[in-house]
Design an enzyme around this catalytic site. Structure first.
Site: not given
Ligand code: WQD
Length: 333
Positions: A12, A80, A84, A124, A126, A148, A152, A199
């Site tokens: 970012i 930043f 994380k 975040s 979170t 984490y 924050k 993801l």
């Molecule tokens: C998204 C969705 C998973 C991986 C994280 C941090 C948050 C922020 C954003 C910094 C969820 C699902 C994921 C995979 C899956 N980061 N998933 N298979 O957990 O919402 O947030 O990133 O600020 O602090 O917590 O993001 O991309 O890990 O997950 O099914 O291999 O995808 O269960 O529903 P998340 P994510």
């Protein structure tokens, strides 16, 4: 006069540095390169057409932070820099608290000593924990479920107390939802070290043939298709939100928090289908167990940012999927 961008070669931070330079801001970038590469400086210069000073400095090295402020007239800071990864923070809480909290305390103390009292902080979603209802507003209760997120929230509280001790401070807390995508050039993007936790990078690795299939972490949530719902926002929209936040910090003193999200929630399977359609690629997936610590639904009410910052996300999910894959195709072998 310059804006100090800590963590400015990160995902970012680099996208934000480019937008700041394109707008004509003078910036100084500080990064310890623990999760980025020095080559990112060249990419930022190339994509913005502008130059800037870079310091390979760790915020834990306070004398070096003092040198940056001694050698440059820093007017504002966009902060930043920090570890994380949610999962990693559960395995290494001491490293996360030391790096993120001590690093910030060093930064803010040096800011104070140099009369620099304007900060935009990379917070975040979170900090909202597992919200009782959605969409999430900035005045929702705050709680965290991992170290984490706790760092924050603690930093938000530290900066609030700094303002209470000296009302000349301007503190803008930006609560990001799920940043994805990449610069339109395909030159820079999200390139996590090792197997991706998040993801979208994971889907990109499957598309690139680096991983066999996506594990969908649970399809028994109370959502339209049973998979987790999140608010995905294009990283360039997120970067532009920081420019509006700097404008705000230049006008007001006080502490203000803003959700940077689109206000729309998409499920895991929605993202898979959107990526397949946008890039004409099939993504193999298997449903597996829920990931510990995951919540079912999280998406923003971004009204306050629109009303008070004059900011809103404009890039849609198709653009996020296309830009993400364009970067991966060009850069990840
Ligand atoms: C998204 C969705 C998973 C991986 C994280 C941090 C948050 C922020 C954003 C910094 C969820 C699902 C994921 C995979 C899956 N980061 N998933 N298979 O957990 O919402 O947030 O990133 O600020 O602090 O917590 O993001 O991309 O890990 O997950 O099914 O291999 O995808 O269960 O529903 P998340 P994510």
């Amino acid at each position: 006069m310059a804006i100090l961008v800590t963590g400015g070669t990160g995902y970012i931070g680099s996208h934000t540095s480019i937008e700041l330079l394109k707008r004509g801001e003078r910036i100084v970038v500080l990064d310890n390169l623990s999760n980025s590469k020095i080559e990112m400086c060249d990419s930022i210069k190339k994509l913005s057409g502008k130059d800037f000073k870079f310091y390979q400095v760790d915020l834990l090295d306070k004398p070096e932070v003092e040198r940056v402020f001694k050698e440059n007239k820093i007017e504002e800071v966009i902060h930043f820099a920090g570890l994380k990864a949610v999962g990693e923070s559960c395995e290494k809480p001491i490293e996360y608290y030391h790096n993120n909290i001590t690093g910030t305390l060093n930064l803010v103390d040096v800011m104070r000593k140099n009369g620099c009292k304007k900060i935009v902080f990379s917070s975040s979603a979170t900090v909202y924990g597992d919200p009782k209802t959605v969409p999430i507003k900035e005045d929702f209760p705050l709680s965290t479920t991992n170290p984490y997120g706790s760092t924050k929230l603690m930093i938000e509280r530290i900066l609030t107390d700094v303002y209470k001790s000296d009302n000349e401070w301007s503190v803008i807390l930006l609560r990001y939802f799920n940043p994805i995508g990449a610069h339109e050039s395909g030159e820079i993007g999200e390139n996590p070290n090792g197997i991706p936790n998040n993801l979208m990078p994971y889907i990109n690795y499957v598309a690139a043939g680096k991983l066999d299939h996506l594990n969908v972490f649970g399809n028994d949530y109370d959502t339209h298709d049973g998979t987790g719902v999140r608010d995905y926002i294009h990283v360039v929209d997120l970067a532009l939100g920081h420019l509006k936040a700097i404008d705000k910090a230049r006008k007001i003193t006080g502490v203000e928090a803003y959700n940077l999200g689109t206000g729309t929630g998409y499920s895991v399977l929605d993202i898979v289908k959107a990526f397949e359609k946008a890039n004409d690629i099939k993504i193999k997936y298997e449903i597996t167990n829920r990931r510990p610590g995951d919540i079912a639904v999280c998406f923003a009410d971004p009204t306050k940012a629109k009303e008070e910052l004059g900011w809103e996300a404009t890039r849609d999910l198709e653009q996020m999927c296309k830009d993400s894959w364009k970067y991966t195709k060009n850069n990840i072998k």
